[in-house]
Design a protein around this motif. Structure first.
Motif, PDB file in Angstrom:
ATOM      1  N   ALA B  37       0.570  -1.682  -0.094  1.00 52.90           N
ATOM      2  CA  ALA B  37       0.333  -0.310   0.018  1.00 52.90           C
ATOM      3  C   ALA B  37       0.884   1.191  -0.013  1.00 52.90           C
ATOM      4  O   ALA B  37       0.626   1.772  -0.866  1.00 52.90           O
ATOM      5  CB  ALA B  37      -1.114   0.150   1.169  1.00 52.90           C
ATOM      6  N   VAL B  38       2.056   1.153   0.577  1.00 55.08           N
ATOM      7  CA  VAL B  38       3.038   2.545   0.839  1.00 55.08           C
ATOM      8  C   VAL B  38       3.188   2.576  -0.373  1.00 55.08           C
ATOM      9  O   VAL B  38       3.633   3.843  -1.013  1.00 55.08           O
ATOM     10  CB  VAL B  38       4.192   2.210   1.885  1.00 55.08           C
ATOM     11  CG1 VAL B  38       4.985   2.939   2.141  1.00 55.08           C
ATOM     12  CG2 VAL B  38       3.169   2.532   3.279  1.00 55.08           C
ATOM     13  N   GLU B  91      -2.228   0.986  -7.308  1.00 54.46           N
ATOM     14  CA  GLU B  91      -2.184   2.096  -6.884  1.00 54.46           C
ATOM     15  C   GLU B  91      -4.001   1.786  -7.010  1.00 54.46           C
ATOM     16  O   GLU B  91      -3.951   3.443  -7.007  1.00 54.46           O
ATOM     17  CB  GLU B  91      -1.504   2.529  -8.178  1.00 54.46           C
ATOM     18  CG  GLU B  91      -0.561   3.474  -7.956  1.00 54.46           C
ATOM     19  CD  GLU B  91       0.018   3.603  -9.334  1.00 54.46           C
ATOM     20  OE1 GLU B  91       0.968   3.015  -9.797  1.00 54.46           O
ATOM     21  OE2 GLU B  91       0.492   5.871  -9.313  1.00 54.46           O
ATOM     22  N   GLU B  92      -3.866   1.840  -8.180  1.00 52.29           N
ATOM     23  CA  GLU B  92      -5.689   2.162  -8.635  1.00 52.29           C
ATOM     24  C   GLU B  92      -6.891   3.039  -7.421  1.00 52.29           C
ATOM     25  O   GLU B  92      -6.980   3.224  -7.027  1.00 52.29           O
ATOM     26  CB  GLU B  92      -6.554   1.626  -9.028  1.00 52.29           C
ATOM     27  CG  GLU B  92      -5.876   1.432 -10.540  1.00 52.29           C
ATOM     28  CD  GLU B  92      -4.490   0.706 -10.654  1.00 52.29           C
ATOM     29  OE1 GLU B  92      -4.482  -0.243  -9.789  1.00 52.29           O
ATOM     30  OE2 GLU B  92      -3.204   1.123 -11.314  1.00 52.29           O
ATOM     31  N   ILE B  93      -6.174   1.615  -6.519  1.00 51.38           N
ATOM     32  CA  ILE B  93      -7.587   1.762  -5.301  1.00 51.38           C
ATOM     33  C   ILE B  93      -6.741   2.826  -4.399  1.00 51.38           C
ATOM     34  O   ILE B  93      -7.389   3.239  -2.991  1.00 51.38           O
ATOM     35  CB  ILE B  93      -7.434  -0.130  -5.102  1.00 51.38           C
ATOM     36  CG1 ILE B  93      -8.704  -0.505  -5.870  1.00 51.38           C
ATOM     37  CG2 ILE B  93      -8.448   0.317  -3.071  1.00 51.38           C
ATOM     38  CD1 ILE B  93      -8.981  -1.710  -5.734  1.00 51.38           C
TER      39      ILE B  93
END
Lengths: 248, 248
Positions: B37-38, B91-93
Protein backbone atom coordinates in the motif's frame (compact mmCIF):
# COMPACT_ATOMS: atom_id res chain seq x y z
CA UNK A 1 0.30 -39.75 15.38
CA UNK A 2 1.17 -36.15 15.93
CA UNK A 3 3.73 -34.26 17.98
CA UNK A 4 3.37 -30.66 19.14
CA UNK A 5 5.94 -28.57 20.95
CA UNK A 6 5.49 -25.77 23.46
CA UNK A 7 8.35 -23.29 24.02
CA UNK A 8 7.34 -22.96 27.67
CA UNK A 9 4.71 -24.47 29.98
CA UNK A 10 2.70 -21.19 29.91
CA UNK A 11 0.28 -22.17 27.10
CA UNK A 12 -0.09 -25.79 28.30
CA UNK A 13 -3.52 -26.64 29.67
CA UNK A 14 -4.87 -29.96 30.92
CA UNK A 15 -7.08 -30.19 27.83
CA UNK A 16 -4.07 -29.86 25.51
CA UNK A 17 -2.22 -32.81 27.01
CA UNK A 18 -4.96 -35.13 28.24
CA UNK A 19 -4.62 -38.54 26.57
CA UNK A 20 -1.16 -37.60 25.25
CA UNK A 21 2.35 -38.29 26.39
CA UNK A 22 4.01 -35.16 27.70
CA UNK A 23 7.80 -34.95 27.57
CA UNK A 24 9.16 -32.24 29.83
CA UNK A 25 12.54 -30.94 28.72
CA UNK A 26 14.82 -28.79 30.86
CA UNK A 27 18.27 -29.50 29.47
CA UNK A 28 20.04 -26.95 31.70
CA UNK A 29 19.69 -28.55 34.13
CA UNK A 30 16.65 -30.15 35.80
CA UNK A 31 16.11 -32.89 33.18
CA UNK A 32 19.78 -33.77 33.25
CA UNK A 33 19.94 -33.83 37.06
CA UNK A 34 16.69 -35.83 37.40
CA UNK A 35 17.83 -38.41 34.83
CA UNK A 36 21.17 -38.70 36.63
CA UNK A 37 19.45 -39.13 40.02
CA UNK A 38 17.09 -41.81 38.71
CA UNK A 39 19.94 -43.63 37.00
CA UNK A 40 21.87 -43.53 40.27
CA UNK A 41 19.07 -45.23 42.16
CA UNK A 42 17.19 -42.57 44.05
CA UNK A 43 13.87 -43.87 45.35
CA UNK A 44 11.75 -41.03 44.03
CA UNK A 45 11.82 -37.35 43.20
CA UNK A 46 9.05 -35.05 44.38
CA UNK A 47 8.91 -31.94 42.20
CA UNK A 48 7.61 -28.90 44.06
CA UNK A 49 6.82 -25.42 42.85
CA UNK A 50 8.86 -23.42 45.33
CA UNK A 51 11.81 -23.78 47.66
CA UNK A 52 9.48 -22.84 50.52
CA UNK A 53 7.19 -25.80 49.68
CA UNK A 54 10.26 -28.04 49.61
CA UNK A 55 11.45 -26.97 53.06
CA UNK A 56 7.92 -27.35 54.50
CA UNK A 57 7.60 -30.83 53.03
CA UNK A 58 10.85 -32.07 54.54
CA UNK A 59 9.72 -31.05 58.01
CA UNK A 60 7.23 -33.95 57.87
CA UNK A 61 9.64 -36.57 56.55
CA UNK A 62 12.42 -38.77 57.93
CA UNK A 63 15.48 -36.53 57.49
CA UNK A 64 17.84 -39.47 57.00
CA UNK A 65 15.99 -40.59 53.89
CA UNK A 66 15.21 -37.25 52.34
CA UNK A 67 17.34 -34.76 50.45
CA UNK A 68 16.28 -31.22 49.80
CA UNK A 69 17.32 -30.24 46.28
CA UNK A 70 16.93 -27.15 44.23
CA UNK A 71 18.14 -23.84 42.98
CA UNK A 72 17.18 -20.26 42.49
CA UNK A 73 19.00 -18.39 39.73
CA UNK A 74 21.28 -21.35 39.24
CA UNK A 75 22.54 -21.51 42.82
CA UNK A 76 21.86 -23.98 45.62
CA UNK A 77 19.42 -22.68 48.18
CA UNK A 78 20.72 -21.99 51.69
CA UNK A 79 20.04 -25.00 53.93
CA UNK A 80 19.41 -27.39 51.01
CA UNK A 81 21.41 -30.60 50.53
CA UNK A 82 21.89 -30.36 46.79
CA UNK A 83 21.68 -27.72 44.10
CA UNK A 84 20.79 -28.39 40.46
CA UNK A 85 24.13 -29.60 39.08
CA UNK A 86 23.97 -33.17 37.75
CA UNK A 87 27.46 -33.69 39.17
CA UNK A 88 25.98 -33.59 42.69
CA UNK A 89 23.57 -36.47 42.06
CA UNK A 90 26.05 -39.31 42.51
CA UNK A 91 25.09 -42.85 43.49
CA UNK A 92 26.74 -42.42 46.93
CA UNK A 93 24.54 -39.45 47.66
CA UNK A 94 21.17 -40.28 46.11
CA UNK A 95 20.76 -44.09 46.30
CA UNK A 96 17.44 -45.01 47.98
CA UNK A 97 16.83 -41.40 48.90
CA UNK A 98 13.67 -39.34 48.41
CA UNK A 99 14.59 -36.13 46.62
CA UNK A 100 12.41 -33.09 47.12
CA UNK A 101 13.21 -31.09 44.06
CA UNK A 102 12.53 -27.39 43.55
CA UNK A 103 14.01 -25.85 40.45
CA UNK A 104 12.94 -22.56 38.91
CA UNK A 105 11.56 -23.91 35.65
CA UNK A 106 11.82 -27.70 35.51
CA UNK A 107 9.80 -28.64 38.61
CA UNK A 108 6.98 -26.34 37.65
CA UNK A 109 6.91 -27.64 34.09
CA UNK A 110 6.55 -31.22 35.37
CA UNK A 111 3.71 -30.23 37.70
CA UNK A 112 1.95 -28.38 34.88
CA UNK A 113 1.89 -31.60 32.83
CA UNK A 114 0.33 -33.88 35.45
CA UNK A 115 -2.86 -34.35 33.38
CA UNK A 116 -1.04 -36.15 30.55
CA UNK A 117 -1.48 -39.90 29.94
CA UNK A 118 2.17 -40.13 30.97
CA UNK A 119 4.55 -37.36 31.91
CA UNK A 120 8.15 -38.20 31.04
CA UNK A 121 11.30 -36.22 31.80
CA UNK A 122 13.71 -36.04 28.89
CA UNK A 123 16.99 -34.48 27.85
CA UNK A 124 19.87 -35.28 25.54
CA UNK A 125 21.19 -37.69 28.18
CA UNK A 126 18.23 -40.07 27.66
CA UNK A 127 17.12 -39.05 24.18
CA UNK A 128 16.92 -42.48 22.50
CA UNK A 129 15.16 -44.30 25.32
CA UNK A 130 12.54 -41.53 25.52
CA UNK A 131 11.92 -41.81 21.78
CA UNK A 132 11.73 -45.61 22.05
CA UNK A 133 9.23 -45.38 24.93
CA UNK A 134 7.00 -43.11 22.89
CA UNK A 135 7.28 -45.19 19.74
CA UNK A 136 6.25 -48.26 21.71
CA UNK A 137 3.26 -46.47 23.23
CA UNK A 138 2.12 -44.86 19.96
CA UNK A 139 0.41 -41.93 21.61
CA UNK A 140 0.19 -38.33 20.46
CA UNK A 141 2.94 -36.31 22.08
CA UNK A 142 3.30 -32.85 23.58
CA UNK A 143 6.92 -31.79 24.04
CA UNK A 144 6.89 -29.20 26.81
CA UNK A 145 10.03 -27.11 27.07
CA UNK A 146 10.66 -25.77 30.56
CA UNK A 147 12.10 -22.58 29.09
CA UNK A 148 13.26 -19.78 31.31
CA UNK A 149 10.76 -17.92 33.49
CA UNK A 150 7.99 -18.46 30.98
CA UNK A 151 10.17 -17.56 28.01
CA UNK A 152 11.74 -19.53 25.24
CA UNK A 153 15.11 -21.19 25.76
CA UNK A 154 17.30 -22.34 22.92
CA UNK A 155 18.60 -25.51 24.57
CA UNK A 156 15.20 -26.98 25.42
CA UNK A 157 13.72 -26.32 22.00
CA UNK A 158 16.86 -27.70 20.36
CA UNK A 159 16.57 -30.90 22.40
CA UNK A 160 12.83 -31.07 21.66
CA UNK A 161 13.80 -30.86 17.99
CA UNK A 162 16.17 -33.82 18.39
CA UNK A 163 13.34 -35.89 19.88
CA UNK A 164 10.87 -34.78 17.21
CA UNK A 165 13.41 -35.66 14.52
CA UNK A 166 13.59 -39.22 15.88
CA UNK A 167 9.79 -39.52 16.07
CA UNK A 168 9.21 -38.10 12.60
CA UNK A 169 12.08 -40.20 11.24
CA UNK A 170 10.21 -43.33 12.34
CA UNK A 171 7.53 -42.51 9.79
CA UNK A 172 4.86 -42.77 12.47
CA UNK A 173 4.71 -39.14 13.64
CA UNK A 174 4.11 -35.82 11.95
CA UNK A 175 4.68 -32.36 13.42
CA UNK A 176 1.51 -30.52 14.30
CA UNK A 177 2.42 -26.94 15.12
CA UNK A 178 4.87 -24.28 13.97
CA UNK A 179 6.93 -24.61 17.13
CA UNK A 180 7.46 -28.35 16.56
CA UNK A 181 8.44 -27.67 12.99
CA UNK A 182 10.91 -24.98 13.97
CA UNK A 183 12.43 -27.17 16.68
CA UNK A 184 12.99 -29.98 14.20
CA UNK A 185 14.47 -27.63 11.59
CA UNK A 186 16.73 -26.14 14.24
CA UNK A 187 18.10 -29.54 15.21
CA UNK A 188 18.22 -31.11 11.77
CA UNK A 189 19.93 -28.16 10.10
CA UNK A 190 22.33 -27.43 12.96
CA UNK A 191 25.69 -26.10 11.90
CA UNK A 192 27.68 -27.35 14.84
CA UNK A 193 27.85 -29.98 17.61
CA UNK A 194 25.08 -30.21 20.20
CA UNK A 195 27.49 -28.96 22.84
CA UNK A 196 28.47 -25.95 20.74
CA UNK A 197 24.87 -24.99 19.95
CA UNK A 198 23.77 -25.31 23.56
CA UNK A 199 26.84 -23.44 24.70
CA UNK A 200 25.63 -20.33 22.86
CA UNK A 201 22.32 -20.20 24.74
CA UNK A 202 21.62 -17.39 27.22
CA UNK A 203 21.35 -19.77 30.15
CA UNK A 204 24.54 -21.63 29.22
CA UNK A 205 26.45 -18.38 29.22
CA UNK A 206 24.99 -17.56 32.63
CA UNK A 207 25.92 -20.98 34.02
CA UNK A 208 29.48 -20.62 32.73
CA UNK A 209 29.76 -17.35 34.60
CA UNK A 210 28.68 -19.18 37.76
CA UNK A 211 31.38 -21.81 37.18
CA UNK A 212 29.06 -24.57 35.97
CA UNK A 213 30.62 -24.98 32.52
CA UNK A 214 31.10 -28.73 33.05
CA UNK A 215 27.34 -29.17 33.43
CA UNK A 216 26.86 -28.01 29.85
CA UNK A 217 29.15 -30.79 28.62
CA UNK A 218 27.19 -33.31 30.72
CA UNK A 219 23.84 -32.00 29.48
CA UNK A 220 24.90 -32.10 25.82
CA UNK A 221 26.06 -35.73 25.88
CA UNK A 222 23.58 -38.03 24.15
CA UNK A 223 22.31 -41.28 25.69
CA UNK A 224 24.64 -41.38 28.68
CA UNK A 225 21.74 -42.34 30.92
CA UNK A 226 19.42 -45.26 30.24
CA UNK A 227 16.33 -44.39 32.26
CA UNK A 228 12.95 -42.81 31.67
CA UNK A 229 11.84 -40.71 34.63
CA UNK A 230 8.04 -40.73 34.78
CA UNK A 231 5.59 -38.83 36.99
CA UNK A 232 3.33 -41.20 38.96
CA UNK A 233 1.02 -39.32 41.31
CA UNK A 234 3.22 -36.55 42.64
CA UNK A 235 6.49 -38.47 42.33
CA UNK A 236 8.97 -38.94 39.54
CA UNK A 237 10.25 -42.53 39.43
CA UNK A 238 12.09 -44.92 37.11
CA UNK A 239 9.61 -46.12 34.46
CA UNK A 240 11.27 -49.52 34.06
CA UNK A 241 11.26 -50.24 37.81
CA UNK A 242 7.67 -49.03 37.97
CA UNK A 243 6.68 -51.53 35.29
CA UNK A 244 8.50 -54.37 37.03
CA UNK A 245 6.78 -53.53 40.31
CA UNK A 246 3.48 -53.07 38.54
CA UNK A 247 3.63 -56.55 37.00
CA UNK A 248 5.08 -58.26 40.10
CA UNK B 1 24.93 -2.79 18.61
CA UNK B 2 22.58 -5.54 19.59
CA UNK B 3 19.47 -7.12 18.12
CA UNK B 4 16.81 -8.97 20.10
CA UNK B 5 13.81 -10.81 18.73
CA UNK B 6 10.39 -11.39 20.28
CA UNK B 7 8.24 -14.26 18.96
CA UNK B 8 5.11 -12.22 19.65
CA UNK B 9 4.30 -8.73 20.96
CA UNK B 10 3.15 -10.19 24.31
CA UNK B 11 6.46 -9.75 26.20
CA UNK B 12 7.22 -6.36 24.62
CA UNK B 13 7.04 -3.41 27.02
CA UNK B 14 7.77 0.26 26.42
CA UNK B 15 10.93 -0.09 28.52
CA UNK B 16 12.25 -2.89 26.31
CA UNK B 17 12.04 -0.87 23.10
CA UNK B 18 12.57 2.72 24.21
CA UNK B 19 15.55 4.22 22.40
CA UNK B 20 15.65 1.27 20.00
CA UNK B 21 14.39 0.67 16.51
CA UNK B 22 11.47 -1.76 16.50
CA UNK B 23 10.80 -3.75 13.35
CA UNK B 24 7.32 -5.25 13.30
CA UNK B 25 7.07 -8.34 11.12
CA UNK B 26 3.80 -9.91 10.01
CA UNK B 27 4.73 -11.70 6.81
CA UNK B 28 1.29 -13.30 6.33
CA UNK B 29 0.00 -10.76 5.61
CA UNK B 30 -0.14 -7.33 7.27
CA UNK B 31 3.52 -6.38 6.64
CA UNK B 32 3.24 -7.42 3.03
CA UNK B 33 -0.04 -5.55 2.50
CA UNK B 34 1.18 -2.40 4.28
CA UNK B 35 4.42 -2.34 2.26
CA UNK B 36 2.42 -2.80 -0.93
CA UNK B 37 0.00 0.00 0.00
CA UNK B 38 2.81 2.42 0.86
CA UNK B 39 4.66 1.55 -2.35
CA UNK B 40 1.45 2.20 -4.29
CA UNK B 41 1.12 5.70 -2.88
CA UNK B 42 -1.46 5.59 -0.11
CA UNK B 43 -1.35 8.76 1.99
CA UNK B 44 -1.20 7.01 5.34
CA UNK B 45 -2.24 3.88 7.18
CA UNK B 46 -3.86 4.10 10.61
CA UNK B 47 -3.43 0.81 12.47
CA UNK B 48 -6.26 0.15 14.92
CA UNK B 49 -6.73 -2.62 17.43
CA UNK B 50 -10.16 -3.80 16.40
CA UNK B 51 -12.52 -3.76 13.46
CA UNK B 52 -15.01 -1.91 15.66
CA UNK B 53 -12.49 0.89 16.25
CA UNK B 54 -11.91 1.06 12.52
CA UNK B 55 -15.59 1.43 11.69
CA UNK B 56 -16.04 4.08 14.40
CA UNK B 57 -13.06 6.03 13.11
CA UNK B 58 -14.36 6.17 9.56
CA UNK B 59 -17.62 7.69 10.70
CA UNK B 60 -15.70 10.91 11.44
CA UNK B 61 -13.72 11.02 8.20
CA UNK B 62 -14.37 11.97 4.57
CA UNK B 63 -15.57 8.69 3.09
CA UNK B 64 -14.20 9.47 -0.38
CA UNK B 65 -10.65 9.63 0.97
CA UNK B 66 -10.76 6.79 3.44
CA UNK B 67 -10.69 3.01 3.00
CA UNK B 68 -11.63 0.61 5.73
CA UNK B 69 -9.24 -2.34 5.64
CA UNK B 70 -8.87 -5.43 7.73
CA UNK B 71 -9.58 -9.03 8.43
CA UNK B 72 -10.69 -11.44 11.05
CA UNK B 73 -9.54 -15.05 10.67
CA UNK B 74 -8.09 -14.19 7.28
CA UNK B 75 -11.32 -12.88 5.77
CA UNK B 76 -12.44 -9.36 4.87
CA UNK B 77 -14.85 -7.89 7.40
CA UNK B 78 -18.43 -7.26 6.25
CA UNK B 79 -18.80 -3.63 5.15
CA UNK B 80 -15.03 -3.06 4.81
CA UNK B 81 -13.47 -1.88 1.54
CA UNK B 82 -10.43 -4.15 1.58
CA UNK B 83 -9.33 -7.33 3.34
CA UNK B 84 -5.72 -8.23 4.11
CA UNK B 85 -4.54 -9.60 0.78
CA UNK B 86 -1.66 -7.58 -0.73
CA UNK B 87 -3.26 -8.15 -4.15
CA UNK B 88 -6.07 -5.77 -3.15
CA UNK B 89 -3.74 -2.85 -2.42
CA UNK B 90 -3.22 -1.71 -6.02
CA UNK B 91 -2.22 1.81 -7.04
CA UNK B 92 -5.67 2.44 -8.57
CA UNK B 93 -7.32 1.65 -5.27
CA UNK B 94 -5.01 3.09 -2.61
CA UNK B 95 -3.28 6.13 -4.16
CA UNK B 96 -3.70 9.22 -1.91
CA UNK B 97 -6.11 7.33 0.33
CA UNK B 98 -6.11 7.07 4.11
CA UNK B 99 -6.27 3.39 5.07
CA UNK B 100 -7.74 2.46 8.41
CA UNK B 101 -6.19 -0.90 8.98
CA UNK B 102 -7.40 -3.52 11.47
CA UNK B 103 -5.70 -6.90 11.22
CA UNK B 104 -5.75 -9.55 13.93
CA UNK B 105 -2.05 -9.53 14.77
CA UNK B 106 -0.19 -6.96 12.67
CA UNK B 107 -2.06 -3.80 13.66
CA UNK B 108 -1.85 -4.61 17.34
CA UNK B 109 1.86 -5.41 17.09
CA UNK B 110 2.53 -2.00 15.51
CA UNK B 111 0.54 -0.21 18.24
CA UNK B 112 2.41 -2.14 20.94
CA UNK B 113 5.73 -0.78 19.59
CA UNK B 114 4.81 2.90 19.57
CA UNK B 115 7.38 3.73 22.28
CA UNK B 116 10.37 2.77 20.11
CA UNK B 117 12.74 5.40 18.72
CA UNK B 118 11.33 4.37 15.33
CA UNK B 119 8.78 1.68 14.54
CA UNK B 120 9.29 0.18 11.10
CA UNK B 121 7.15 -2.37 9.29
CA UNK B 122 9.14 -5.09 7.57
CA UNK B 123 8.73 -8.29 5.62
CA UNK B 124 10.59 -10.21 2.96
CA UNK B 125 9.23 -7.76 0.37
CA UNK B 126 11.32 -4.88 1.79
CA UNK B 127 14.04 -6.84 3.60
CA UNK B 128 17.14 -5.08 2.23
CA UNK B 129 15.89 -1.53 2.59
CA UNK B 130 14.86 -2.21 6.19
CA UNK B 131 18.33 -3.58 6.95
CA UNK B 132 19.93 -0.60 5.22
CA UNK B 133 17.79 1.86 7.21
CA UNK B 134 18.86 0.24 10.46
CA UNK B 135 22.52 0.05 9.50
CA UNK B 136 22.45 3.76 8.67
CA UNK B 137 20.82 4.61 11.99
CA UNK B 138 23.07 2.36 14.08
CA UNK B 139 20.55 1.86 16.85
CA UNK B 140 19.88 -1.24 18.93
CA UNK B 141 17.04 -3.22 17.39
CA UNK B 142 14.03 -5.15 18.65
CA UNK B 143 12.50 -7.39 16.00
CA UNK B 144 8.89 -7.88 17.05
CA UNK B 145 7.11 -10.76 15.34
CA UNK B 146 3.36 -10.30 15.12
CA UNK B 147 2.87 -14.03 15.60
CA UNK B 148 -0.58 -15.51 15.75
CA UNK B 149 -2.91 -14.61 18.61
CA UNK B 150 0.00 -14.15 20.99
CA UNK B 151 1.75 -17.32 19.83
CA UNK B 152 4.81 -18.01 17.77
CA UNK B 153 4.55 -18.13 14.00
CA UNK B 154 7.16 -19.71 11.80
CA UNK B 155 7.01 -17.22 8.94
CA UNK B 156 7.56 -14.12 11.10
CA UNK B 157 10.47 -15.61 13.02
CA UNK B 158 11.99 -16.89 9.78
CA UNK B 159 11.80 -13.40 8.26
CA UNK B 160 13.17 -11.90 11.48
CA UNK B 161 16.06 -14.32 11.08
CA UNK B 162 16.71 -13.09 7.55
CA UNK B 163 16.90 -9.51 8.82
CA UNK B 164 19.11 -10.47 11.76
CA UNK B 165 21.41 -12.37 9.39
CA UNK B 166 21.89 -9.19 7.35
CA UNK B 167 22.53 -7.08 10.46
CA UNK B 168 24.97 -9.58 11.99
CA UNK B 169 26.61 -10.09 8.59
CA UNK B 170 27.49 -6.37 8.56
CA UNK B 171 29.76 -6.99 11.54
CA UNK B 172 28.04 -4.18 13.45
CA UNK B 173 25.36 -6.16 15.28
CA UNK B 174 25.33 -9.15 17.59
CA UNK B 175 22.32 -11.22 18.67
CA UNK B 176 21.25 -10.60 22.22
CA UNK B 177 18.68 -13.23 23.12
CA UNK B 178 17.98 -16.90 22.42
CA UNK B 179 15.05 -16.05 20.18
CA UNK B 180 17.22 -13.85 17.95
CA UNK B 181 19.81 -16.59 17.77
CA UNK B 182 17.26 -19.24 16.86
CA UNK B 183 15.68 -17.01 14.23
CA UNK B 184 19.06 -16.46 12.59
CA UNK B 185 19.92 -20.18 12.71
CA UNK B 186 16.54 -21.02 11.24
CA UNK B 187 17.07 -18.69 8.30
CA UNK B 188 20.77 -19.31 7.76
CA UNK B 189 20.51 -23.10 7.89
CA UNK B 190 17.27 -23.32 5.89
CA UNK B 191 16.96 -26.42 3.76
CA UNK B 192 14.66 -24.98 1.14
CA UNK B 193 13.50 -21.77 -0.56
CA UNK B 194 11.87 -19.01 1.47
CA UNK B 195 8.57 -19.74 -0.25
CA UNK B 196 8.78 -23.45 0.58
CA UNK B 197 9.64 -22.85 4.25
CA UNK B 198 6.87 -20.29 4.69
CA UNK B 199 4.46 -22.53 2.85
CA UNK B 200 4.79 -25.14 5.62
CA UNK B 201 3.67 -22.75 8.35
CA UNK B 202 0.33 -23.22 10.10
CA UNK B 203 -1.02 -19.91 8.88
CA UNK B 204 0.12 -20.52 5.30
CA UNK B 205 -1.77 -23.79 5.24
CA UNK B 206 -4.84 -22.00 6.58
CA UNK B 207 -4.58 -19.25 3.96
CA UNK B 208 -4.26 -21.83 1.17
CA UNK B 209 -7.49 -23.42 2.36
CA UNK B 210 -9.16 -20.01 2.10
CA UNK B 211 -7.89 -19.65 -1.48
CA UNK B 212 -5.11 -17.14 -0.70
CA UNK B 213 -2.21 -19.30 -1.93
CA UNK B 214 -0.98 -16.53 -4.27
CA UNK B 215 -0.43 -14.24 -1.25
CA UNK B 216 2.20 -16.64 0.07
CA UNK B 217 4.18 -16.31 -3.16
CA UNK B 218 3.90 -12.51 -2.91
CA UNK B 219 4.94 -12.49 0.76
CA UNK B 220 7.96 -14.75 0.15
CA UNK B 221 9.42 -12.62 -2.67
CA UNK B 222 12.45 -10.65 -1.48
CA UNK B 223 12.87 -6.92 -2.13
CA UNK B 224 9.94 -6.45 -4.49
CA UNK B 225 8.97 -3.26 -2.67
CA UNK B 226 11.36 -0.38 -2.04
CA UNK B 227 9.74 1.43 0.86
CA UNK B 228 10.10 1.59 4.63
CA UNK B 229 6.74 2.06 6.34
CA UNK B 230 7.29 3.92 9.61
CA UNK B 231 4.91 4.81 12.44
CA UNK B 232 4.74 8.57 13.03
CA UNK B 233 2.24 9.45 15.72
CA UNK B 234 -0.64 7.07 15.07
CA UNK B 235 -0.04 6.78 11.32
CA UNK B 236 2.17 4.57 9.20
CA UNK B 237 3.75 6.51 6.35
CA UNK B 238 6.56 6.23 3.81
CA UNK B 239 9.85 6.96 5.61
CA UNK B 240 11.51 8.46 2.53
CA UNK B 241 8.62 10.85 1.82
CA UNK B 242 8.56 11.76 5.49
CA UNK B 243 12.22 12.71 5.36
CA UNK B 244 11.73 14.77 2.22
CA UNK B 245 8.79 16.60 3.80
CA UNK B 246 10.67 16.95 7.07
CA UNK B 247 13.59 18.70 5.35
CA UNK B 248 11.40 20.75 2.98
Amino acid sequence: MIVKLYFSPAPVTDAKIRGRFAVVIDVLRASTSICTAVQNGCREIVPVGSTGDAAAMRANLDKGKVLLCGEREGLKVEGFDLGNSPSEYTEEIVREKVLIFASTNGSRAILKCAAAAQTLVGGFVNLSIIAETILNAQKDVAVVCAGRQGNFSLEDTFCGGALIDLLVGSGKYSVDNDAAQVAQMLYKNRDNSIEAVIGRADHARYLKELGFGADIVTAAAVDTVNVVPVLIGNKVVDLQKQRVEGTA
